[in-house]
Structure formats: C-alpha cells, structure tokens
Design an enzyme around this catalytic site. Structure first.
Site, PDB file in Angstrom:
ATOM      1  N   TYR A  99      -1.488  -9.440   7.143  1.00 57.60           N
ATOM      2  CA  TYR A  99      -0.754  -8.225   6.786  1.00 57.60           C
ATOM      3  C   TYR A  99       0.755  -8.470   6.828  1.00 57.60           C
ATOM      4  O   TYR A  99       1.502  -8.060   5.929  1.00 57.60           O
ATOM      5  CB  TYR A  99      -1.160  -7.124   7.768  1.00 57.60           C
ATOM      6  CG  TYR A  99      -0.560  -5.762   7.527  1.00 57.60           C
ATOM      7  CD1 TYR A  99      -1.019  -4.949   6.494  1.00 57.60           C
ATOM      8  CD2 TYR A  99       0.438  -5.271   8.369  1.00 57.60           C
ATOM      9  CE1 TYR A  99      -0.484  -3.682   6.299  1.00 57.60           C
ATOM     10  CE2 TYR A  99       0.970  -4.010   8.186  1.00 57.60           C
ATOM     11  CZ  TYR A  99       0.507  -3.219   7.146  1.00 57.60           C
ATOM     12  OH  TYR A  99       1.035  -1.969   6.969  1.00 57.60           O
ATOM     13  N   LYS A 153       3.298  -8.185   3.681  1.00 55.03           N
ATOM     14  CA  LYS A 153       4.334  -7.159   3.703  1.00 55.03           C
ATOM     15  C   LYS A 153       5.740  -7.758   3.609  1.00 55.03           C
ATOM     16  O   LYS A 153       6.667  -7.094   3.141  1.00 55.03           O
ATOM     17  CB  LYS A 153       4.202  -6.304   4.972  1.00 55.03           C
ATOM     18  CG  LYS A 153       3.018  -5.342   4.927  1.00 55.03           C
ATOM     19  CD  LYS A 153       3.077  -4.443   3.707  1.00 55.03           C
ATOM     20  CE  LYS A 153       2.108  -3.275   3.794  1.00 55.03           C
ATOM     21  NZ  LYS A 153       2.145  -2.454   2.547  1.00 55.03           N
TER      22      LYS A 153
END
Length: 302
Positions: free
Chosen positions: A166, A170
């Site tokens: 993640y 991101k």
C-alpha cells in the site's frame, strides 16, 4: 468569498460506493457536478463485486436533485475503464474531473506478504490511477480543461508497518502526478494529490471511537474539492484530516560538490553535516531543475 461550484462539469469518482469516495461523489453532486459513481463493489481486500454500492450512491444523489450514473468497472481493467469513460461521454459529452480514489488493502508484514498480494494492491492503486487518467487524458487535452486528483496516504509518504504494498503504491501515484502536471499544463489539465486520513472501512478497529468521530470523510472531501475546481492549483499535495490541512513538499538540500578525485564514500560520509544542512533547500518542479542545480555546482569548480 465566491462559492466553489461545479455546474456543467462532469466528474468521475472511483471507489465511490463507500467512505471517502462516497463523500467525494455526494459533495461534487451537491455543488452542481454530474457524477459517474464508480465502484467495483468488492470487499476491502478486492474480492467479489456488486452493483449495490454504486447504485445506492446514485440514488442518494438523484434524491437530492442531482445527476449521476453508476458504473462498476474494475479499475485494474483498462478496457472496462475505457468503457466507463465512454459511458460518461455518451451521457454528457465531456469529462472535466477525475478523482482516483479506488483502493484495497492486503496488509501483512513484508516477510509474510506474497508477491501476488503486493502486485494486486499496486495494481489497484497505481495502475488503476494510470488507467483512469489515461482514459480521460485525450478528452481533457481536446477540451483544454481537466482536473485530476490522485489519492495518496500518510502510509505512502511516511510508511506504516504491514503496508509495504500500500505504501509503495501510494507514493507511486505522487510520482505519476509529478510528470502528468508537466505534460498537462499547456492544456489546462491540473493534477494534484490528496493525502487524506479518515475513518472508513479501511481504518475500522484501528482507532478509538472519539478519534474516528473526528476524522470524518467529509473533512478530507473539502480538501479534495479545492484540488479539482476551476481555480485549483497544479502539482499540489494536500494533507487533510479531521479539519487539519497542510501542504506536503519534497525538499532537496543545497548539498555539496566533490571533484572527481574526491568522490569517495569516505568523503561523502565525512560531509554528511553539510549535505544535511537545510540552508538553501529547494522544492523542484521537475527533474531538470534538480539536474541544473548539480551542474551549476560543478561549473563553479571546473
């Protein structure tokens, strides 16, 4: 102060069935935008799929007097994303705003994470943003207007245990913004990034109730609206959480220059204090500015 409105604008919001995406779609519609509510309708980890979440938000928007259509495209499927954009064009003839918000979580420490789970999360967050941005890019160029909002995360900027996939994804969307804002500028395509913290299904069980109540999705949505309106900035990273708003920028220190005969790891280590000195640090708008700084330092010595 003139109200921010989106009358006659068409917006696509991905992952708009719940949480932040829902707040984004409702707020854009409330301020006059026609909204494509996209949501695959899967679980938090990306399994399954359902028309229910997107259809529910469309019903809310229409009940309030707004215009919206539902779409369940999987953002990892470029053909499905292209069809979604064509759906908006067939309905309203333009696309002005894209909010890349769709996301999933498959958290595990790096040593326990499978490569498949890493790739899947990167595929949704990064490649989903690539697919959607690519699908609207020529439309925005042709109409000489576009606003794209990426969605990053504090985990992307600063890291978080168990979220290497993640976090990587991101941070990657910020890299995507860094180039798209340059390429889109002459066509008035402005590309910014929202870094929200909000109480959604992604954060269930991770914070006390009083903090969750403070971190309303609508607080982050207010920040998003400023990044996609007609007078939006370009290349702006806005952190938004619970009523707090701040700009995040990547700085580079002025640094040092070493002649060829001095370019050793020992000399670099010995110069860390000067390298770390924040005096004269700068924010660069593109990679060439950084290269020019280094060449200017070299020119003073050669």
């Amino acid at each position: 102060m003139t109200p921010i409105r989106f009358d006659n604008r068409v917006a696509i919001v991905t992952g708009a069935g719940l949480g932040l995406g829902r707040a984004h779609a409702l707020a854009l519609a409330a301020r006059g935008a026609k909204v494509v509510v996209n949501d695959f309708g899967g679980s938090l980890s990306g399994e399954g799929g359902s028309e229910g979440p997107a259809e529910k938000i469309v019903a809310e928007i229409r009940a309030a007097g707004g215009e919206a259509i539902a779409n369940t495209a999987d953002v990892t499927n470029f053909n499905a994303v292209t069809a979604m954009v064509l759906q908006a064009m067939d309905k309203w003839g333009r696309v002005d705003i894209l909010v890349n918000n769709a996301g999933v979580l498959r958290d595990k420490s790096f040593n326990k994470m499978t490569v498949e789970d890493f790739s899947f999360v990167v595929g949704v967050h990064l490649m989903g943003s690539v697919h959607c941005s690519k699908a609207v890019w020529d439309i925005m160029r042709d109409q000489n207007y576009g606003r794209i909002c990426m969605t990053s995360s504090p985990s992307g900027l600063y890291g978080n245990y168990g979220q290497s996939n993640y976090s990587a994804a991101k941070m990657a969307v910020i890299g995507l913004m860094n180039t798209l804002h340059i390429e889109g500028a002459k066509h008035d395509i402005r590309v910014n990034t929202l870094v929200p913290a909000a109480a959604t299904r992604m954060t269930e069980g991770l914070m006390p109730d009083n903090l969750a109540a403070l971190l309303r999705p609508e607080a982050a949505t207010a920040g998003m609206l400023t990044l996609v309106d007609e007078n939006a900035p370009n290349h702006y990273i806005l952190s938004a959480a619970g009523g707090g708003y701040a700009r995040c920028q990547l700085y580079e220190t002025d640094g040092i220059f070493l002649a060829a005969e001095d370019q050793t790891p020992e000399n670099i280590r010995a110069a860390f204090a000067a390298i770390n000195d924040p005096t004269g640090q700068k924010v660069f708008e593109n990679g060439m500015e950084q290269a020019m700084k280094l060449m200017a330092k070299a020119a003073k010595v050669i």
